[in-house]
Design a protein around this motif. Structure first.
Motif, PDB file in Angstrom:
ATOM      1  N   ALA B 191       0.843  -1.189   0.000  1.00 27.35           N
ATOM      2  CA  ALA B 191       0.000   0.000   0.000  1.00 27.35           C
ATOM      3  C   ALA B 191       0.874   1.233   0.000  1.00 27.35           C
ATOM      4  CB  ALA B 191      -0.902  -0.003   1.231  1.00 27.35           C
ATOM      5  N   ILE B 192       0.486   2.217  -0.824  1.00 26.87           N
ATOM      6  CA  ILE B 192       1.248   3.463  -0.876  1.00 26.87           C
ATOM      7  C   ILE B 192       0.927   4.288   0.360  1.00 26.87           C
ATOM      8  CG2 ILE B 192       1.656   5.523  -2.220  1.00 26.87           C
ATOM      9  CD1 ILE B 192       0.622   4.121  -4.606  1.00 26.87           C
ATOM     10  N   ARG B 193      -0.351   4.285   0.713  1.00 28.65           N
ATOM     11  CA  ARG B 193      -0.771   5.158   1.810  1.00 28.65           C
ATOM     12  C   ARG B 193      -1.908   4.468   2.558  1.00 28.65           C
ATOM     13  NH1 ARG B 193      -3.216  10.554   1.902  1.00 28.65           N
ATOM     14  NH2 ARG B 193      -4.318   9.974  -0.004  1.00 28.65           N
ATOM     15  N   ILE B 194      -1.981   4.682   3.863  1.00 25.94           N
ATOM     16  CA  ILE B 194      -3.104   4.146   4.639  1.00 25.94           C
ATOM     17  C   ILE B 194      -3.673   5.303   5.436  1.00 25.94           C
ATOM     18  CG2 ILE B 194      -3.817   2.450   6.334  1.00 25.94           C
ATOM     19  CD1 ILE B 194      -1.299   0.904   5.704  1.00 25.94           C
ATOM     20  N   PHE B 204      -4.490   2.795  -0.144  1.00 27.09           N
ATOM     21  CA  PHE B 204      -4.213   3.223  -1.512  1.00 27.09           C
ATOM     22  C   PHE B 204      -3.094   2.378  -2.088  1.00 27.09           C
ATOM     23  CE2 PHE B 204      -6.926   6.833  -1.454  1.00 27.09           C
ATOM     24  CZ  PHE B 204      -6.949   7.246  -0.134  1.00 27.09           C
ATOM     25  N   PHE B 205      -3.306   1.897  -3.301  1.00 26.71           N
ATOM     26  CA  PHE B 205      -2.314   1.034  -3.948  1.00 26.71           C
ATOM     27  C   PHE B 205      -1.908   1.611  -5.287  1.00 26.71           C
ATOM     28  CE2 PHE B 205      -2.587  -2.535  -1.122  1.00 26.71           C
ATOM     29  CZ  PHE B 205      -3.852  -2.408  -0.567  1.00 26.71           C
ATOM     30  N   GLY B 206      -0.751   1.181  -5.761  1.00 23.50           N
ATOM     31  CA  GLY B 206      -0.264   1.678  -7.049  1.00 23.50           C
ATOM     32  C   GLY B 206      -0.698   0.801  -8.206  1.00 23.50           C
ATOM     33  N   MET B 431      -0.550   4.465   9.869  1.00 18.80           N
ATOM     34  CA  MET B 431      -1.799   5.085   9.392  1.00 18.80           C
ATOM     35  C   MET B 431      -1.746   6.577   9.565  1.00 18.80           C
ATOM     36  SD  MET B 431      -5.109   2.865  10.268  1.00 18.80           S
ATOM     37  CE  MET B 431      -4.762   2.127  11.829  1.00 18.80           C
ATOM     38  N   GLU B 432      -2.377   7.280   8.625  1.00 18.80           N
ATOM     39  CA  GLU B 432      -2.531   8.728   8.799  1.00 18.80           C
ATOM     40  C   GLU B 432      -3.892   8.994   9.397  1.00 18.80           C
ATOM     41  OE1 GLU B 432      -0.414   9.495   4.521  1.00 18.80           O
ATOM     42  OE2 GLU B 432      -2.371  10.339   4.949  1.00 18.80           O
TER      43      GLU B 432
END
Lengths: 245, 520
Positions: B191-194, B204-206, B431-432
């Motif tokens: 995952a690019i972003r969590i 979010f994945f690429g 995680m954000e």
């Protein structure tokens, strides 16, 4: 003195000529340059005979001889035999021998006193060699090769053998032959010394590819620098028991 | 020529000492070889590196540290590593004509943008002599952003696929549990972003396949329903290539462990007339429902659940503390799904109103004793906002059970341990927090309490710990008083189940952070 020359652009001079203390044989069909090289060195001293053996020009490898005699293979024609008998001095006995191994130049390496022979030579042939050439015959190998005539060049004053000959073998051969021996090469690293050069007591001829180093080795082992033809031919010299260091 | 001659008269073999000949070119004494020339003369004669490539250009991406292998592959290598050496040698053409003996790096200044490799090759020359020669090859490194980095540079928030995971309940227990599962199975490593949002988490994945893989993983561990949508980002008319952004909207079923559910009549009859009041005991890829009165269990998988889509009547928020006064002998026992249950009658009273005693049936007969505390649902006093429950209440003659006990309460024992750190710690996903909603985002104190409850849950339920990795807490020491407990202590995680954590330096920092959050 060692001379560099070529026969028809080929550096294997020992194939197309045979040099002894009493005579010199050269192959026919080459350019006049080849003969003139020999003649300039040897003209007044010993006869130079143009011949073929069995119709071929590879006479150096087919016949074996010294000042006492000449042995030719069974493939020699009668005319050639006769021509040889006529041209060579009377004290040289020309003998045709019936031997399965007909390339006598490859199988026999000799000087005026001693000869090395191929291990598989007939007993009869050995006797003939001892008789005609007046030498003592030893069956030997050189660096594991049975073609002793190809891999060594021998004169009454010294000899060169195959470069891979071990030190022990060198000593053994030297003791047998009673001449100093050295392992060396001719014609820019070629191991087939008998085919690459031909030598007698005061002169030698090598292929033009021979490097200066090799030439100097030849000069020193065969003691060609101070040699004069007359002093050698008439005398019988006792060779020294020596190893060349 | 050596004059040291040892004629070794052994039995079979005479020792052969190799003599030396003079090199035919330069005259130095040397052992004889196939060419009868010394190595230097041979080298000057023949150059076996003729025709081999001596300089070449390679491309390097400074963002991700990858080197280009044309036409399209980017290989990640460290400076002066084995992989880089292999890559450099592969880029050379014609190297199959000679035999490669050795290759090594020659030091170059990193800023010079040059890599020097010294290759040693062997080839046969002249009449059988094998010659070995070393020569340097120079690589010019040119900077060139690889495709993924250039795309990232253009728009850092670029994602191709996203998974929006939601569960419409008022607590976050499922997400804590999922977080641990994901960490254990490394499902979100790509995952690019969590990002954490109000009732869920966004990943979010690429790559669409990464997102797909993640959704498949989720399907195996929780009952979900999902749909996939896509949005056109760009369109190459000439080659008919379409670029999309894919979004997976994933809903986790809102029924959680320890919930009280009143099944709709259709579902109840479909499950073999399972008493409409059921307790949910376990949620994995299917939901386990236990009827506390008959000790019968039913399993619902995701598809079956979503066909009816019922919601829980009472959730764990509404659990009430009861005192247990008397436990009668069990009238029935059953083992369902590895768990033992015993049906027995108990006398209980709420903690808030001890005067009012209830005489109810419970399925926890095997663990309750007189004097214990238990947590359960107060159906007698609760105002349940559930249609099914109302319908059932009207239908049934004897009235609904006044209380249904769910689990034993260990609060007293926990009092003794208060203030001491736990024997284990857990890891967290990066995680954000969702800043965009302002104050309506997640309340940190509420999160703390919920996480504490989640950890207590872990301690009490070994089967919950099954798929999770727990790590040893380095600061925890066995207290001396632990052995001399009167009665039973609060359940803890046995030390054999804990994993020793990797002692990498960066991990130690993370561990420190975890511990700070964890200690009460």
């Amino acid at each position: 003195m060692a001379t560099r020359l070529q026969f028809e652009n080929n550096c294997e001079v020992g194939v197309f000529s045979k040099l002894t203390n009493a005579y010199c044989l050269v192959a026919i069909g080459g350019s006049e340059n080849f003969y003139s090289a020999f003649e300039s060195e040897l003209a007044d001293v010993i006869p130079i005979v143009k011949t073929s053996i069995g119709g071929t020009r590879i006479i150096g490898r087919l016949c074996a001889g010294n000042k006492n005699g000449l042995l030719v293979p069974h493939t020699t024609t009668d005319q050639e035999l006769q021509h040889l008998r006529n041209s060579l001095p009377d004290q040289v006995v020309v003998q045709r021998i019936e031997e399965r191994l007909s390339a006598l130049g490859n199988c026999i390496a000799c000087n005026d006193h001693v000869a090395l022979a191929h291990t598989d030579l007939d007993k009869e042939t050995e006797e003939i060699i001892a008789d005609v050439l007046g030498v003592e015959v030893f069956r030997q190998t050189i660096a594991g090769n049975i073609l002793v005539g190809s891999y060594c060049a021998l004169s009454n004053r010294g000899g060169i053998v195959h470069p891979h000959t071990s030190v022990e073998d060198l000593d053994e051969l030297s003791t047998l032959l009673q001449v100093p021996l050295v392992a060396g090469t001719v014609n820019r690293g070629s191991e087939v010394i008998g085919a690459g050069m031909t030598v007698n007591d005061w002169t030698s001829f090598c292929g033009s590819d021979t490097t200066a180093t090799e030439l100097s080795v030849i000069d020193s082992i065969f003691k060609l620098r101070e040699a004069q033809p007359s002093s050698i031919v008439d005398e019988m010299r006792k060779s020294l028991i020596d190893t060349y260091v | 020529m050596s004059s040291a001659m040892e004629q070794d008269t052994g039995m079979f073999k005479v020792q052969q000492t190799i003599g030396s000949v003079l090199c035919c070119k330069c005259g130095v004494p040397m052992p004889p070889n196939a060419a009868n020339m010394c190595v230097n003369c041979l080298r000057s004669e023949v150059d076996i590196t003729e025709g081999l490539q001596k300089s070449i250009q390679i491309f390097y991406c400074p963002e991700c540290g990858c080197y280009l292998q044309p036409p399209k592959t980017w290989i990640k290598c460290q400076w002066e590593s084995k992989e880089l050496l292999t890559f450099c040698i592969k880029r050379l053409k014609n190297l199959n004509k000679v035999k490669l003996k050795n290759a090594e790096f020659v030091w170059t200044e990193p800023h010079s943008k040059r890599i020097k490799v010294k290759l040693t090759v062997q080839a046969e020359v002249l009449n059988g002599a094998v010659l070995e020669q070393s020569y340097p090859v120079e690589y010019t490194v040119r900077d060139n952003l690889c495709e993924s980095c250039s795309r990232f540079q253009a728009n850092p928030d670029q994602w191709v696929a996203s998974v929006q995971l939601r569960q419409h309940v008022s607590h976050r227990r499922t997400f804590f549990y999922l977080e641990q599962l994901i960490l254990r199975h490394d499902a979100a490593s790509r995952a690019i972003r969590i990002q954490q949002v109000d009732q869920g988490i966004d990943f979010f994945f690429g790559n669409k396949s990464h997102a797909n893989g993640f959704v498949e993983f989720l399907r195996k561990v929780v009952p979900i329903e999902y749909r996939q949508d896509q949005q056109l980002v760009s369109h190459d008319v000439k080659s008919s290539l379409y670029n999309y952004k894919y979004t997976y909207s994933v809903k986790i079923c809102p029924v959680c462990r320890e919930d009280l559910i009143c099944l709709p009549s259709k579902v109840a009859s479909g499950l073999g007339n399972l008493g409409p009041l059921v307790v949910c005991t376990k949620v994995s890829d299917n939901i386990t429902l236990l009827d506390p009165r008959t000790l019968r269990c039913a399993f619902l998988d995701a598809r079956q659940y979503w066909r009816s889509g019922f919601r829980s009547a009472l959730t764990s928020r509404q659990l009430v503390k009861y005192f247990v006064f008397e436990v009668e002998a069990p009238v029935g026992e059953a083992t369902v799904g590895g768990q033992k249950y015993a049906l027995s009658y108990v006398q209980i009273a709420r903690e808030s109103d001890i005067g009012k005693m209830f005489y109810v049936q419970t399925h926890l007969g095997h663990i309750l004793k007189a004097g214990d505390q238990a947590l359960g649902y107060d159906i007698y006093g609760a105002n349940v906002n559930d249609d099914e429950m109302e319908k059932y209440r009207l239908r049934v003659k004897n009235g609904l059970p006044e209380a249904i006990l769910i689990k034993k309460c260990y609060d007293e024992q926990r009092e003794r341990k208060k203030g001491k750190p736990r024997a284990f710690t857990t890891k967290k996903l990066p995680m954000e927090m969702d800043e965009s909603r302002g104050g309506r985002g997640v309340d940190p104190e509420k999160m703390e309490n919920e996480y504490e409850e989640f950890l207590r849950d872990l301690e009490e339920n070994p089967e919950l710990r099954f798929n999770i990795s727990l790590y040893k807490n380095k600061d925890y020491q066995e207290s001396e008083t632990a052995s001399m407990t009167d009665g039973e202590g609060a359940p803890t995680v046995p030390i054999e189940e804990l994993l020793a954590d990797l002692e990498l330096s960066e991990e130690e920092e993370e561990e420190g952070d975890d511990e700070d959050e964890m200690d009460e």
